[in-house]
Design a protein around this motif. Structure first.
Motif, PDB file in Angstrom:
ATOM      1  N   LYS A  34     -10.931  17.212 -23.872  1.00 58.75           N
ATOM      2  CA  LYS A  34     -10.692  17.875 -22.584  1.00 58.75           C
ATOM      3  C   LYS A  34      -9.534  18.856 -22.656  1.00 58.75           C
ATOM      4  CE  LYS A  34      -9.908  14.914 -19.467  1.00 58.75           C
ATOM      5  NZ  LYS A  34      -9.684  13.937 -18.424  1.00 58.75           N
ATOM      6  N   GLY A  35      -8.711  18.766 -23.693  1.00 61.79           N
ATOM      7  CA  GLY A  35      -7.566  19.659 -23.838  1.00 61.79           C
ATOM      8  C   GLY A  35      -6.289  19.133 -23.218  1.00 61.79           C
ATOM      9  N   ASP A  36      -6.309  17.885 -22.728  1.00 56.99           N
ATOM     10  CA  ASP A  36      -5.116  17.284 -22.130  1.00 56.99           C
ATOM     11  C   ASP A  36      -4.147  16.761 -23.184  1.00 56.99           C
ATOM     12  OD1 ASP A  36      -6.220  17.765 -19.647  1.00 56.99           O
ATOM     13  OD2 ASP A  36      -7.041  15.740 -19.442  1.00 56.99           O
ATOM     14  N   MET A  37      -4.671  16.460 -24.365  1.00 56.75           N
ATOM     15  CA  MET A  37      -3.863  15.927 -25.456  1.00 56.75           C
ATOM     16  C   MET A  37      -4.216  16.672 -26.733  1.00 56.75           C
ATOM     17  SD  MET A  37      -3.996  11.778 -24.956  1.00 56.75           S
ATOM     18  CE  MET A  37      -2.839  11.424 -26.267  1.00 56.75           C
ATOM     19  N   SER A  38      -3.356  16.485 -27.729  1.00 60.25           N
ATOM     20  CA  SER A  38      -3.591  17.007 -29.064  1.00 60.25           C
ATOM     21  C   SER A  38      -3.807  15.814 -29.994  1.00 60.25           C
ATOM     22  CB  SER A  38      -2.361  17.805 -29.501  1.00 60.25           C
ATOM     23  OG  SER A  38      -2.506  18.268 -30.811  1.00 60.25           O
ATOM     24  N   LEU A  39      -4.353  16.063 -31.179  1.00 61.23           N
ATOM     25  CA  LEU A  39      -4.438  14.964 -32.136  1.00 61.23           C
ATOM     26  C   LEU A  39      -3.051  14.524 -32.572  1.00 61.23           C
ATOM     27  CD1 LEU A  39      -7.415  15.872 -34.504  1.00 61.23           C
ATOM     28  CD2 LEU A  39      -7.273  14.005 -32.862  1.00 61.23           C
ATOM     29  N   VAL A  40      -2.144  15.500 -32.776  1.00 56.76           N
ATOM     30  CA  VAL A  40      -0.791  15.197 -33.234  1.00 56.76           C
ATOM     31  C   VAL A  40       0.211  15.698 -32.201  1.00 56.76           C
ATOM     32  CG1 VAL A  40       0.925  15.553 -35.043  1.00 56.76           C
ATOM     33  CG2 VAL A  40      -1.500  15.399 -35.648  1.00 56.76           C
ATOM     34  N   LEU A  92      11.663  14.486 -31.097  1.00 56.88           N
ATOM     35  CA  LEU A  92      12.411  15.738 -30.958  1.00 56.88           C
ATOM     36  C   LEU A  92      12.388  16.528 -32.262  1.00 56.88           C
ATOM     37  CD1 LEU A  92      15.402  14.551 -28.765  1.00 56.88           C
ATOM     38  CD2 LEU A  92      13.420  15.912 -28.055  1.00 56.88           C
ATOM     39  N   TYR A  93      12.455  15.840 -33.390  1.00 57.56           N
ATOM     40  CA  TYR A  93      12.321  16.519 -34.685  1.00 57.56           C
ATOM     41  C   TYR A  93      10.967  17.226 -34.750  1.00 57.56           C
ATOM     42  CZ  TYR A  93      11.688  17.384 -39.620  1.00 57.56           C
ATOM     43  OH  TYR A  93      11.428  18.000 -40.821  1.00 57.56           O
ATOM     44  N   TYR A  94       9.908  16.516 -34.353  1.00 58.68           N
ATOM     45  CA  TYR A  94       8.567  17.103 -34.385  1.00 58.68           C
ATOM     46  C   TYR A  94       8.499  18.346 -33.494  1.00 58.68           C
ATOM     47  CZ  TYR A  94       3.667  17.963 -33.691  1.00 58.68           C
ATOM     48  OH  TYR A  94       2.459  18.591 -33.605  1.00 58.68           O
ATOM     49  N   VAL A  95       9.015  18.245 -32.279  1.00 62.03           N
ATOM     50  CA  VAL A  95       8.964  19.373 -31.344  1.00 62.03           C
ATOM     51  C   VAL A  95       9.673  20.593 -31.938  1.00 62.03           C
ATOM     52  CG1 VAL A  95       9.764  20.201 -29.091  1.00 62.03           C
ATOM     53  CG2 VAL A  95       8.696  17.952 -29.281  1.00 62.03           C
ATOM     54  N   LYS A  96      10.803  20.378 -32.571  1.00 61.52           N
ATOM     55  CA  LYS A  96      11.587  21.485 -33.126  1.00 61.52           C
ATOM     56  C   LYS A  96      10.984  22.046 -34.406  1.00 61.52           C
ATOM     57  CE  LYS A  96      15.902  19.775 -31.196  1.00 61.52           C
ATOM     58  NZ  LYS A  96      17.184  19.128 -31.494  1.00 61.52           N
ATOM     59  N   ASN A  97      10.217  21.248 -35.129  1.00 61.93           N
ATOM     60  CA  ASN A  97       9.753  21.639 -36.461  1.00 61.93           C
ATOM     61  C   ASN A  97       8.241  21.623 -36.628  1.00 61.93           C
ATOM     62  OD1 ASN A  97      12.432  21.788 -37.974  1.00 61.93           O
ATOM     63  ND2 ASN A  97      12.539  19.786 -36.992  1.00 61.93           N
ATOM     64  N   HIS A  98       7.485  21.528 -35.527  1.00 66.24           N
ATOM     65  CA  HIS A  98       6.044  21.366 -35.712  1.00 66.24           C
ATOM     66  C   HIS A  98       5.398  22.629 -36.281  1.00 66.24           C
ATOM     67  CE1 HIS A  98       5.704  23.218 -31.716  1.00 66.24           C
ATOM     68  NE2 HIS A  98       4.440  23.430 -31.994  1.00 66.24           N
ATOM     69  N   THR A  99       4.563  22.364 -37.266  1.00 67.19           N
ATOM     70  CA  THR A  99       3.785  23.389 -37.941  1.00 67.19           C
ATOM     71  C   THR A  99       2.435  22.777 -38.260  1.00 67.19           C
ATOM     72  OG1 THR A  99       4.527  22.673 -40.124  1.00 67.19           O
ATOM     73  CG2 THR A  99       5.836  24.412 -39.058  1.00 67.19           C
ATOM     74  N   LEU A 100       1.506  23.601 -38.673  1.00 66.96           N
ATOM     75  CA  LEU A 100       0.207  23.091 -39.102  1.00 66.96           C
ATOM     76  C   LEU A 100       0.387  22.143 -40.283  1.00 66.96           C
ATOM     77  CD1 LEU A 100      -2.856  23.028 -38.934  1.00 66.96           C
ATOM     78  CD2 LEU A 100      -2.904  25.092 -40.360  1.00 66.96           C
ATOM     79  N   LEU A 102       2.998  20.205 -40.995  1.00 63.68           N
ATOM     80  CA  LEU A 102       3.516  18.920 -40.511  1.00 63.68           C
ATOM     81  C   LEU A 102       2.404  18.129 -39.827  1.00 63.68           C
ATOM     82  CD1 LEU A 102       5.859  16.948 -40.189  1.00 63.68           C
ATOM     83  CD2 LEU A 102       6.544  18.207 -38.136  1.00 63.68           C
ATOM     84  N   ASP A 103       1.559  18.799 -39.064  1.00 58.50           N
ATOM     85  CA  ASP A 103       0.431  18.109 -38.431  1.00 58.50           C
ATOM     86  C   ASP A 103      -0.497  17.494 -39.477  1.00 58.50           C
ATOM     87  OD1 ASP A 103       1.404  18.747 -35.946  1.00 58.50           O
ATOM     88  OD2 ASP A 103      -0.192  20.178 -35.451  1.00 58.50           O
ATOM     89  N   ILE A 104      -0.766  18.229 -40.548  1.00 56.70           N
ATOM     90  CA  ILE A 104      -1.630  17.706 -41.613  1.00 56.70           C
ATOM     91  C   ILE A 104      -0.980  16.504 -42.279  1.00 56.70           C
ATOM     92  CG2 ILE A 104      -2.611  18.258 -43.891  1.00 56.70           C
ATOM     93  CD1 ILE A 104      -3.050  21.142 -42.760  1.00 56.70           C
ATOM     94  N   VAL A 105       0.328  16.576 -42.527  1.00 54.04           N
ATOM     95  CA  VAL A 105       1.059  15.444 -43.107  1.00 54.04           C
ATOM     96  C   VAL A 105       0.929  14.225 -42.195  1.00 54.04           C
ATOM     97  CG1 VAL A 105       3.374  14.551 -43.665  1.00 54.04           C
ATOM     98  CG2 VAL A 105       2.683  16.831 -44.456  1.00 54.04           C
ATOM     99  N   VAL A 106       1.136  14.421 -40.893  1.00 56.28           N
ATOM    100  CA  VAL A 106       1.037  13.308 -39.938  1.00 56.28           C
ATOM    101  C   VAL A 106      -0.377  12.722 -39.948  1.00 56.28           C
ATOM    102  CG1 VAL A 106       1.120  12.682 -37.490  1.00 56.28           C
ATOM    103  CG2 VAL A 106       2.935  14.098 -38.470  1.00 56.28           C
ATOM    104  N   LEU A 107      -1.391  13.571 -39.962  1.00 55.18           N
ATOM    105  CA  LEU A 107      -2.774  13.070 -39.963  1.00 55.18           C
ATOM    106  C   LEU A 107      -3.066  12.259 -41.224  1.00 55.18           C
ATOM    107  CD1 LEU A 107      -4.655  16.125 -38.442  1.00 55.18           C
ATOM    108  CD2 LEU A 107      -4.287  13.890 -37.377  1.00 55.18           C
ATOM    109  N   PHE A 108      -2.634  12.747 -42.393  1.00 48.52           N
ATOM    110  CA  PHE A 108      -2.845  11.991 -43.629  1.00 48.52           C
ATOM    111  C   PHE A 108      -2.083  10.665 -43.601  1.00 48.52           C
ATOM    112  CE2 PHE A 108      -4.518  15.876 -45.624  1.00 48.52           C
ATOM    113  CZ  PHE A 108      -5.620  15.328 -46.278  1.00 48.52           C
TER     114      PHE A 108
END
Length: 121
Positions: A34-40, A92-100, A102-108
Motif C-alpha cells: 500500500k506504500g505505508d511502510m518500506s521493507l527496510v 537514528l544511524y539508519y536515518v542519517k546513513n540510509h542508502t540502497l 545499507l538496505d541490501i545489507v539489512v535485508l541479507f
C-alpha cells in the motif's frame, strides 16, 4: 505490556512457531504494498513512546517505517526502556546513513536472523 518477553505466557504453540520464523511479520507486507511502510526502515513504535522523544530523536520518522531495520539486525528484542533507547540509536544511524547498499545489507542480515531464529527471543 510494552515489550516482548522471552517466555510470554500469552503466546500459544502456534503463535510461538509464527514468531520463531518471523511469519507473524507477513501481514505487514500488505502495508508495504500500500506504500505505508518500506521493507527496510525503523520499526513502528507505540505512540506512548513519542512523548519522551527529543526533536533529534523524532528524526527517526524522517523515513517510512519498515518491516525490518538496522536496529533489528544489530540488537536483540527490546525488553526494557534502556533497550529501546539503544535501538533508537541504531534507528537514528539508519536515518542519517540510509542508502540502497545499507538496505541490501539489512535485508541479507534479516534473512540470516530469520533462518537461524536469532531474532526470536
Amino acid at each position: 505490556r510494552m515489550f516482548k518477553v522471552a517466555s510470554d505466557p500469552r503466546v500459544t504453540r502456534f503463535g510461538g512457531f509464527l514468531r520463531r520464523w518471523s511469519l507473524d511479520e507477513l501481514p505487514q507486507l500488505w502495508n508495504v504494498l500500500k506504500g505505508d511502510m518500506s521493507l527496510v526502515g525503523p520499526r513502528p513504535l507505540l505512540m506512548e513512546f513519542l512523548k519522551w522523544y527529543s526533536p533529534e530523536q523524532m528524526r527517526r520518522h524522517d523515513v517510512k517505517p519498515g518491516v525490518t531495520g538496522w536496529a533489528q539486525v544489530r540488537y536483540h528484542y527490546s525488553a526494557s526502556l534502556e533497550d529501546s533507547v539503544q535501538k533508537l540509536q541504531y534507528d537514528l544511524y539508519y536515518v542519517k546513513n540510509h542508502t540502497l547498499f545499507l538496505d541490501i545489507v539489512v535485508l541479507f542480515e534479516t534473512v540470516g536472523v530469520v533462518v537461524t531464529g536469532a531474532g526470536a527471543h
